[in-house]
Design a protein around this motif. Structure first.
Motif, PDB file in Angstrom:
ATOM      1  N   ILE A  51       0.790  -1.050  -0.075  1.00 32.97           N
ATOM      2  CA  ILE A  51       0.039   0.089   0.076  1.00 32.97           C
ATOM      3  C   ILE A  51       0.595   1.200   0.131  1.00 32.97           C
ATOM      4  CG2 ILE A  51      -1.720   1.343   1.202  1.00 32.97           C
ATOM      5  CD1 ILE A  51      -1.502  -2.325   2.076  1.00 32.97           C
ATOM      6  N   ARG A  52       0.451   2.078  -0.688  1.00 27.74           N
ATOM      7  CA  ARG A  52       1.222   3.359  -1.050  1.00 27.74           C
ATOM      8  C   ARG A  52       1.020   4.360   0.325  1.00 27.74           C
ATOM      9  NH1 ARG A  52       0.814   6.323  -6.586  1.00 27.74           N
ATOM     10  NH2 ARG A  52      -1.271   6.111  -5.720  1.00 27.74           N
ATOM     11  N   ARG A  53       2.002   5.001   0.802  1.00 26.30           N
ATOM     12  CA  ARG A  53       1.328   5.962   1.964  1.00 26.30           C
ATOM     13  C   ARG A  53       0.216   7.013   1.533  1.00 26.30           C
ATOM     14  NH1 ARG A  53       1.097   6.385   7.211  1.00 26.30           N
ATOM     15  NH2 ARG A  53       2.772   6.568   8.098  1.00 26.30           N
ATOM     16  N   CYS A  54       0.598   7.501   0.309  1.00 27.00           N
ATOM     17  CA  CYS A  54      -0.525   8.511   0.101  1.00 27.00           C
ATOM     18  C   CYS A  54      -1.840   7.942  -0.167  1.00 27.00           C
ATOM     19  CB  CYS A  54      -0.083   9.292  -1.242  1.00 27.00           C
ATOM     20  SG  CYS A  54       0.060   8.213  -2.826  1.00 27.00           S
ATOM     21  N   ASP A  55      -2.031   6.608  -0.600  1.00 30.59           N
ATOM     22  CA  ASP A  55      -3.419   5.979  -0.592  1.00 30.59           C
ATOM     23  C   ASP A  55      -3.844   5.648   0.857  1.00 30.59           C
ATOM     24  OD1 ASP A  55      -3.348   6.009  -3.294  1.00 30.59           O
ATOM     25  OD2 ASP A  55      -2.270   4.057  -3.456  1.00 30.59           O
ATOM     26  N   LEU A  56      -3.001   5.417   1.706  1.00 30.18           N
ATOM     27  CA  LEU A  56      -3.311   5.042   3.203  1.00 30.18           C
ATOM     28  C   LEU A  56      -3.660   6.491   3.613  1.00 30.18           C
ATOM     29  CD1 LEU A  56      -3.651   3.413   5.594  1.00 30.18           C
ATOM     30  CD2 LEU A  56      -1.305   3.903   6.188  1.00 30.18           C
ATOM     31  N   ASP A  57      -3.254   7.610   3.480  1.00 32.05           N
ATOM     32  CA  ASP A  57      -3.474   8.974   3.910  1.00 32.05           C
ATOM     33  C   ASP A  57      -4.926   9.256   3.456  1.00 32.05           C
ATOM     34  OD1 ASP A  57      -1.189   9.079   5.214  1.00 32.05           O
ATOM     35  OD2 ASP A  57      -0.181  10.229   4.122  1.00 32.05           O
ATOM     36  N   GLU A  58      -5.142   8.948   2.196  1.00 32.11           N
ATOM     37  CA  GLU A  58      -6.406   9.367   1.401  1.00 32.11           C
ATOM     38  C   GLU A  58      -7.617   8.445   2.026  1.00 32.11           C
ATOM     39  OE1 GLU A  58      -8.548   9.660  -2.799  1.00 32.11           O
ATOM     40  OE2 GLU A  58      -6.533  10.141  -2.482  1.00 32.11           O
ATOM     41  N   PHE A  59      -7.282   7.351   2.468  1.00 32.83           N
ATOM     42  CA  PHE A  59      -8.051   6.203   3.086  1.00 32.83           C
ATOM     43  C   PHE A  59      -8.522   6.710   4.462  1.00 32.83           C
ATOM     44  CE2 PHE A  59      -9.012   2.497   5.650  1.00 32.83           C
ATOM     45  CZ  PHE A  59      -9.923   1.788   4.984  1.00 32.83           C
ATOM     46  N   MET A  60      -7.676   7.225   5.156  1.00 34.42           N
ATOM     47  CA  MET A  60      -7.700   7.636   6.575  1.00 34.42           C
ATOM     48  C   MET A  60      -8.700   8.965   6.928  1.00 34.42           C
ATOM     49  SD  MET A  60      -4.230   6.055   8.097  1.00 34.42           S
ATOM     50  CE  MET A  60      -4.390   7.379   9.433  1.00 34.42           C
ATOM     51  N   THR A  61      -9.102   9.617   5.599  1.00 33.29           N
ATOM     52  CA  THR A  61      -9.910  10.753   5.847  1.00 33.29           C
ATOM     53  C   THR A  61     -11.160  10.497   6.502  1.00 33.29           C
ATOM     54  OG1 THR A  61     -11.047  10.450   3.862  1.00 33.29           O
ATOM     55  CG2 THR A  61      -8.900  11.742   3.513  1.00 33.29           C
ATOM     56  N   PRO A  62     -11.752  11.339   7.222  1.00 30.19           N
ATOM     57  CA  PRO A  62     -12.907  11.188   8.183  1.00 30.19           C
ATOM     58  C   PRO A  62     -13.941  10.553   7.340  1.00 30.19           C
ATOM     59  CG  PRO A  62     -11.854  13.212   8.786  1.00 30.19           C
ATOM     60  CD  PRO A  62     -11.230  12.807   7.687  1.00 30.19           C
ATOM     61  N   ASP A  63     -14.363  10.942   6.529  1.00 26.66           N
ATOM     62  CA  ASP A  63     -15.408  10.367   5.733  1.00 26.66           C
ATOM     63  C   ASP A  63     -15.243   8.848   5.194  1.00 26.66           C
ATOM     64  OD1 ASP A  63     -16.960  12.638   5.568  1.00 26.66           O
ATOM     65  OD2 ASP A  63     -16.087  13.442   3.666  1.00 26.66           O
ATOM     66  N   CYS A  64     -14.104   8.586   4.765  1.00 25.58           N
ATOM     67  CA  CYS A  64     -13.688   7.173   4.401  1.00 25.58           C
ATOM     68  C   CYS A  64     -14.031   6.326   5.571  1.00 25.58           C
ATOM     69  CB  CYS A  64     -12.396   7.369   3.671  1.00 25.58           C
ATOM     70  SG  CYS A  64     -12.026   5.682   2.940  1.00 25.58           S
ATOM     71  N   VAL A  65     -13.224   6.932   6.970  1.00 29.36           N
ATOM     72  CA  VAL A  65     -13.102   5.887   7.923  1.00 29.36           C
ATOM     73  C   VAL A  65     -14.640   5.749   8.376  1.00 29.36           C
ATOM     74  CG1 VAL A  65     -12.628   5.926  10.188  1.00 29.36           C
ATOM     75  CG2 VAL A  65     -10.971   6.594   8.594  1.00 29.36           C
ATOM     76  N   LYS A  66     -15.400   6.743   8.418  1.00 26.28           N
ATOM     77  CA  LYS A  66     -16.842   6.473   8.793  1.00 26.28           C
ATOM     78  C   LYS A  66     -17.541   5.506   7.969  1.00 26.28           C
ATOM     79  CE  LYS A  66     -17.452  10.912  10.640  1.00 26.28           C
ATOM     80  NZ  LYS A  66     -18.242  12.489  10.637  1.00 26.28           N
ATOM     81  N   LYS A  67     -17.257   5.616   6.805  1.00 29.34           N
ATOM     82  CA  LYS A  67     -17.788   4.860   5.893  1.00 29.34           C
ATOM     83  C   LYS A  67     -17.547   3.231   5.967  1.00 29.34           C
ATOM     84  CE  LYS A  67     -18.489   7.750   1.806  1.00 29.34           C
ATOM     85  NZ  LYS A  67     -18.192   7.988   0.507  1.00 29.34           N
ATOM     86  N   THR A  68     -16.280   2.926   6.382  1.00 31.17           N
ATOM     87  CA  THR A  68     -15.637   1.623   6.647  1.00 31.17           C
ATOM     88  C   THR A  68     -16.158   1.380   8.095  1.00 31.17           C
ATOM     89  OG1 THR A  68     -13.669   2.115   5.386  1.00 31.17           O
ATOM     90  CG2 THR A  68     -13.553   0.436   7.055  1.00 31.17           C
ATOM     91  N   GLN A  69     -16.301   2.139   8.964  1.00 29.50           N
ATOM     92  CA  GLN A  69     -16.815   1.550  10.074  1.00 29.50           C
ATOM     93  C   GLN A  69     -18.236   1.218   9.952  1.00 29.50           C
ATOM     94  OE1 GLN A  69     -15.818   5.085  12.650  1.00 29.50           O
ATOM     95  NE2 GLN A  69     -13.872   4.054  13.471  1.00 29.50           N
ATOM     96  N   ALA A  70     -19.042   1.898   9.320  1.00 32.37           N
ATOM     97  CA  ALA A  70     -20.535   1.626   9.219  1.00 32.37           C
ATOM     98  C   ALA A  70     -20.537   0.572   8.374  1.00 32.37           C
ATOM     99  CB  ALA A  70     -21.251   2.920   8.273  1.00 32.37           C
TER     100      ALA A  70
END
Length: 90
Positions: A51-70
């Motif tokens: 996994i590229r660091r920049c892709d992980l950083d984008e994945f960890m944005t609040p909206d993405c994290v909320k979608k994954t947790q839901a």
């Protein structure tokens, strides 16, 4: 000299799991589903995700994290419900 996570450009599933606080299996599932952009760097049958660091950083944005947790909560509820439903047509 060991490189810190923040300095590395490419990360393995174990490193990503440690950073975001998920299990390695969950990180692999995210990679396989395409929700977390990753590249399979293995020629063998079992994938080895990078996994590229920049892709992980984008994945960890609040909206993405909320979608994954839901999504994880929905899957967990579905598994609990399925465990209590009798297998009528099996």
């Amino acid at each position: 000299m060991k490189t810190q996570h923040s300095e590395k450009q490419y990360l393995g599933t174990g490193e990503v799991a440690e950073i975001i606080g998920m299990s390695i299996q969950k990180v692999r599932a995210l990679c396989e589903s395409g929700r977390l952009p990753a590249v399979n760097t293995s020629a063998a049958t079992r994938p080895r995700w990078t996994i590229r660091r920049c892709d992980l950083d984008e994945f960890m944005t609040p909206d993405c994290v909320k979608k994954t947790q839901a999504k994880q909560a929905r899957e967990s509820r579905r598994q609990r419900i399925d465990a209590h439903v009798p297998k009528v047509f099996s």
